[in-house]
Scaffold this motif. Structure first.
Motif, mmCIF file in Angstrom:
data_model
loop_
_atom_site.group_PDB
_atom_site.id
_atom_site.type_symbol
_atom_site.label_atom_id
_atom_site.label_comp_id
_atom_site.label_asym_id
_atom_site.label_seq_id
_atom_site.Cartn_x
_atom_site.Cartn_y
_atom_site.Cartn_z
ATOM 1 N N LYS A 183 -31.677 -32.150 -7.671
ATOM 2 C CA LYS A 183 -30.659 -32.999 -7.038
ATOM 3 C C LYS A 183 -29.550 -32.143 -6.425
ATOM 4 O O LYS A 183 -29.041 -32.445 -5.351
ATOM 5 C CB LYS A 183 -30.055 -33.961 -8.074
ATOM 6 C CG LYS A 183 -30.922 -35.174 -8.335
ATOM 7 C CD LYS A 183 -30.863 -36.090 -7.133
ATOM 8 C CE LYS A 183 -31.811 -37.255 -7.268
ATOM 9 N NZ LYS A 183 -31.803 -38.094 -6.047
ATOM 10 N N GLU A 231 -30.983 -30.524 -3.290
ATOM 11 C CA GLU A 231 -31.119 -31.523 -2.227
ATOM 12 C C GLU A 231 -29.753 -31.812 -1.585
ATOM 13 O O GLU A 231 -29.622 -31.857 -0.359
ATOM 14 C CB GLU A 231 -31.664 -32.800 -2.874
ATOM 15 C CG GLU A 231 -32.368 -33.759 -1.969
ATOM 16 C CD GLU A 231 -32.782 -34.996 -2.763
ATOM 17 O OE1 GLU A 231 -32.356 -36.109 -2.390
ATOM 18 O OE2 GLU A 231 -33.504 -34.854 -3.768
ATOM 19 N N LYS A 281 -28.716 -31.019 2.201
ATOM 20 C CA LYS A 281 -28.346 -32.133 3.077
ATOM 21 C C LYS A 281 -27.041 -31.894 3.802
ATOM 22 O O LYS A 281 -26.893 -32.264 4.964
ATOM 23 C CB LYS A 281 -28.239 -33.430 2.253
ATOM 24 C CG LYS A 281 -29.532 -34.208 2.205
ATOM 25 C CD LYS A 281 -29.289 -35.540 1.517
ATOM 26 C CE LYS A 281 -30.596 -36.274 1.254
ATOM 27 N NZ LYS A 281 -30.417 -37.299 0.207
ATOM 28 N N ARG A 332 -33.311 -25.163 3.248
ATOM 29 C CA ARG A 332 -34.285 -25.882 2.421
ATOM 30 C C ARG A 332 -35.268 -24.904 1.789
ATOM 31 O O ARG A 332 -35.709 -25.087 0.662
ATOM 32 C CB ARG A 332 -35.048 -26.920 3.250
ATOM 33 C CG ARG A 332 -34.158 -28.085 3.660
ATOM 34 C CD ARG A 332 -34.913 -29.390 3.867
ATOM 35 N NE ARG A 332 -33.933 -30.452 4.118
ATOM 36 C CZ ARG A 332 -33.412 -31.220 3.160
ATOM 37 N NH1 ARG A 332 -33.796 -31.100 1.913
ATOM 38 N NH2 ARG A 332 -32.513 -32.136 3.471
#
Lengths: 90, 90
Positions: free
Chosen positions: B53, B56, B60, B66
């Motif tokens: 999390k 991510e 984002k 990534r």
């Protein structure tokens, strides 16, 4: 080129993620997945844990205020509890 | 005043958090909590989910690649699996 405003992006993303959890739970309720169901509790716990981790991370690297994080999480918990009450009192 | 390098801080924090999971699992093994124990699996899953999390979230809002996130998570999984094998083959 404007410098990227990571702080603003962090706030926006966290608000979005909190909103997503709320929507997810609403969808579960609309589909009559009972809040008494252990799976519901588990989904909710997992989601809240994940959001908590994001908040902690953002606060640690100085992107957000710890206070904002606390308010976001407790606000979401209140919303969810209202939803839960509304559902179980139908 | 130097502008805060949020990208560098994000990388550092994620590496630290991955290291912390590895240490936690090592401590569990040193204390002979068996890897076959369902609680071990659950702790590990929860920790990996939390780190995922964070990764991510950071990706984002554009703080990390990534690719870095994927490499961090898969590298940690490999380390943990090595530890697991070493422990169960004693």
């Amino acid at each position: 080129m404007e410098p990227v405003d990571y702080k603003q992006q962090a706030y926006d993303q966290l608000n979005q993620d909190a909103e997503k959890i709320l929507q997810l739970i609403k969808v579960q309720m609309d589909n009559l997945t009972m809040p008494q169901c252990p799976l519901y509790e588990e989904v909710l716990d997992t989601q809240m844990y994940g959001l908590g981790k994001e908040v902690e991370f953002a606060a640690k690297i100085g992107l957000i205020d710890r206070e904002f994080g606390k308010t976001l999480l407790s606000g979401l918990e209140k919303e969810l509890s209202k939803l839960h009450d509304a559902f179980t009192n139908v």
